[in-house]
Design a protein around this motif. Structure first.
Motif, PDB file in Angstrom:
ATOM      1  N   GLU A 175       0.832  -1.208   0.000  1.00 41.86           N
ATOM      2  CA  GLU A 175       0.000   0.000   0.000  1.00 41.86           C
ATOM      3  C   GLU A 175       0.869   1.262   0.000  1.00 41.86           C
ATOM      4  O   GLU A 175       0.534   2.254  -0.649  1.00 41.86           O
ATOM      5  N   LEU A 176       1.981   1.204   0.733  1.00 46.88           N
ATOM      6  CA  LEU A 176       2.874   2.367   0.764  1.00 46.88           C
ATOM      7  C   LEU A 176       3.537   2.575  -0.600  1.00 46.88           C
ATOM      8  O   LEU A 176       3.697   3.714  -1.052  1.00 46.88           O
ATOM      9  N   THR A 177       3.901   1.492  -1.256  1.00 41.29           N
ATOM     10  CA  THR A 177       4.465   1.603  -2.608  1.00 41.29           C
ATOM     11  C   THR A 177       3.449   2.260  -3.540  1.00 41.29           C
ATOM     12  O   THR A 177       3.780   3.172  -4.308  1.00 41.29           O
ATOM     13  N   GLU A 178       2.200   1.817  -3.419  1.00 37.72           N
ATOM     14  CA  GLU A 178       1.141   2.338  -4.283  1.00 37.72           C
ATOM     15  C   GLU A 178       0.959   3.854  -4.049  1.00 37.72           C
ATOM     16  O   GLU A 178       0.878   4.635  -4.992  1.00 37.72           O
ATOM     17  N   LEU A 179       0.947   4.223  -2.771  1.00 37.08           N
ATOM     18  CA  LEU A 179       0.772   5.637  -2.409  1.00 37.08           C
ATOM     19  C   LEU A 179       1.955   6.486  -2.902  1.00 37.08           C
ATOM     20  O   LEU A 179       1.775   7.585  -3.423  1.00 37.08           O
ATOM     21  N   ALA A 180       3.155   5.944  -2.770  1.00 45.69           N
ATOM     22  CA  ALA A 180       4.348   6.660  -3.228  1.00 45.69           C
ATOM     23  C   ALA A 180       4.294   6.857  -4.743  1.00 45.69           C
ATOM     24  O   ALA A 180       4.483   7.978  -5.243  1.00 45.69           O
ATOM     25  N   GLU A 181       4.008   5.770  -5.456  1.00 45.67           N
ATOM     26  CA  GLU A 181       4.094   5.838  -6.926  1.00 45.67           C
ATOM     27  C   GLU A 181       2.940   6.615  -7.539  1.00 45.67           C
ATOM     28  O   GLU A 181       3.104   7.254  -8.566  1.00 45.67           O
ATOM     29  N   SER A 182       1.755   6.554  -6.912  1.00 44.04           N
ATOM     30  CA  SER A 182       0.587   7.187  -7.524  1.00 44.04           C
ATOM     31  C   SER A 182       0.480   8.666  -7.145  1.00 44.04           C
ATOM     32  O   SER A 182      -0.151   9.427  -7.850  1.00 44.04           O
ATOM     33  N   SER A 183       1.065   9.078  -6.007  1.00 40.11           N
ATOM     34  CA  SER A 183       0.941  10.498  -5.689  1.00 40.11           C
ATOM     35  C   SER A 183       2.128  11.142  -4.959  1.00 40.11           C
ATOM     36  O   SER A 183       2.612  12.182  -5.385  1.00 40.11           O
ATOM     37  N   VAL A 184       2.586  10.542  -3.884  1.00 35.78           N
ATOM     38  CA  VAL A 184       3.570  11.253  -3.039  1.00 35.78           C
ATOM     39  C   VAL A 184       4.870  11.556  -3.793  1.00 35.78           C
ATOM     40  O   VAL A 184       5.366  12.683  -3.750  1.00 35.78           O
ATOM     41  N   ASN A 185       5.403  10.575  -4.496  1.00 37.51           N
ATOM     42  CA  ASN A 185       6.655  10.823  -5.232  1.00 37.51           C
ATOM     43  C   ASN A 185       6.449  11.847  -6.361  1.00 37.51           C
ATOM     44  O   ASN A 185       7.360  12.618  -6.679  1.00 37.51           O
ATOM     45  N   ILE A 186       5.246  11.805  -6.938  1.00 38.61           N
ATOM     46  CA  ILE A 186       4.948  12.727  -8.051  1.00 38.61           C
ATOM     47  C   ILE A 186       4.941  14.165  -7.519  1.00 38.61           C
ATOM     48  O   ILE A 186       5.546  15.061  -8.113  1.00 38.61           O
ATOM     49  N   LYS A 187       4.300  14.363  -6.355  1.00 36.57           N
ATOM     50  CA  LYS A 187       4.266  15.710  -5.752  1.00 36.57           C
ATOM     51  C   LYS A 187       5.674  16.160  -5.353  1.00 36.57           C
ATOM     52  O   LYS A 187       6.034  17.323  -5.505  1.00 36.57           O
ATOM     53  N   ALA A 188       6.461  15.214  -4.856  1.00 37.40           N
ATOM     54  CA  ALA A 188       7.829  15.569  -4.420  1.00 37.40           C
ATOM     55  C   ALA A 188       8.740  15.893  -5.594  1.00 37.40           C
ATOM     56  O   ALA A 188       9.720  16.625  -5.443  1.00 37.40           O
ATOM     57  N   ALA A 189       8.392  15.365  -6.768  1.00 31.71           N
ATOM     58  CA  ALA A 189       9.247  15.553  -7.953  1.00 31.71           C
ATOM     59  C   ALA A 189       9.023  16.912  -8.610  1.00 31.71           C
ATOM     60  O   ALA A 189       9.855  17.380  -9.387  1.00 31.71           O
ATOM     61  N   LYS A 190       7.947  17.576  -8.280  1.00 25.97           N
ATOM     62  CA  LYS A 190       7.546  18.826  -8.972  1.00 25.97           C
ATOM     63  C   LYS A 190       8.627  19.929  -8.871  1.00 25.97           C
ATOM     64  O   LYS A 190       9.422  19.945  -7.973  1.00 25.97           O
TER      65      LYS A 190
END
Ligand SMILES: [Fe+2]
Length: 170
Positions: A155-170
């Motif tokens: 679930e944490l992988t899913e959350l990271a890949e679908s949103s958290v990492n994307i927001k952090a990459a901005k």
């Protein structure tokens, strides 16, 4: 306690896990507090509830074995949690000390997944020892926790890949 057979090593592993879980119980509320991301907050709160059950399962196993949990501290988990908390505390000795909120969320997930992987390893070992020693019921209790930890990790992988990492990459 002399570790002269697999049962003693099994009990040692259980103590390690018991200490690890109790440290996680203390760390999770700080992680909930540290993030503004509602999905991440929920994921940590959900895991806090699961962790309480996992502690109880270990206590049930100690009861079945007629053993008492020791107060020894799991140094491995202590180190993993300390590194995670260094992000929250913006510890300048650990990184530059400034961290964007979205990057902090990504770091919190990375830290939580390190915790999960430590636990997956420990529970896998303990479950296998329980099986070998003929403690079928204990093996299935440990398997339940192992499954929960693996699910949390996914679930944490899913959350990271679908949103958290994307927001952090901005
Ligand atoms: Fe756990």
């Amino acid at each position: 306690m002399k570790l002269d057979n697999l049962k003693q090593l099994y009990i040692h592993e259980l103590n390690d896990l018991y200490s690890a879980e109790n440290q996680i119980l203390e760390a999770l509320p700080k992680m909930v507090e540290a993030t503004d991301d509602s999905r991440l907050k929920n994921a940590f709160m959900k895991h806090l509830e699961l962790t309480k059950h996992q502690v109880r399962r270990l206590e049930e196993i100690f009861d079945q074995l007629g053993e008492k949990a020791e107060s020894s501290k799991c140094e491995g988990m202590k180190g993993i949690i300390k590194e995670g908390e260094s992000f929250i505390k913006k510890d300048k000795s650990f990184f530059r000390g400034d961290i964007d909120n979205d990057v902090l969320d990504a770091a919190l997930i990375a830290s939580a997944q390190r915790v999960e992987h430590y636990e997956i390893s420990g529970y896998g070992t303990a479950r296998t020892y329980a099986k070998h020693l003929g403690y079928t019921e204990q093996a299935s209790l440990l398997q339940q926790t192992l499954d929960e930890e693996s699910r949390t990790d996914r679930e944490l992988t899913e959350l990271a890949e679908s949103s958290v990492n994307i927001k952090a990459a901005k």
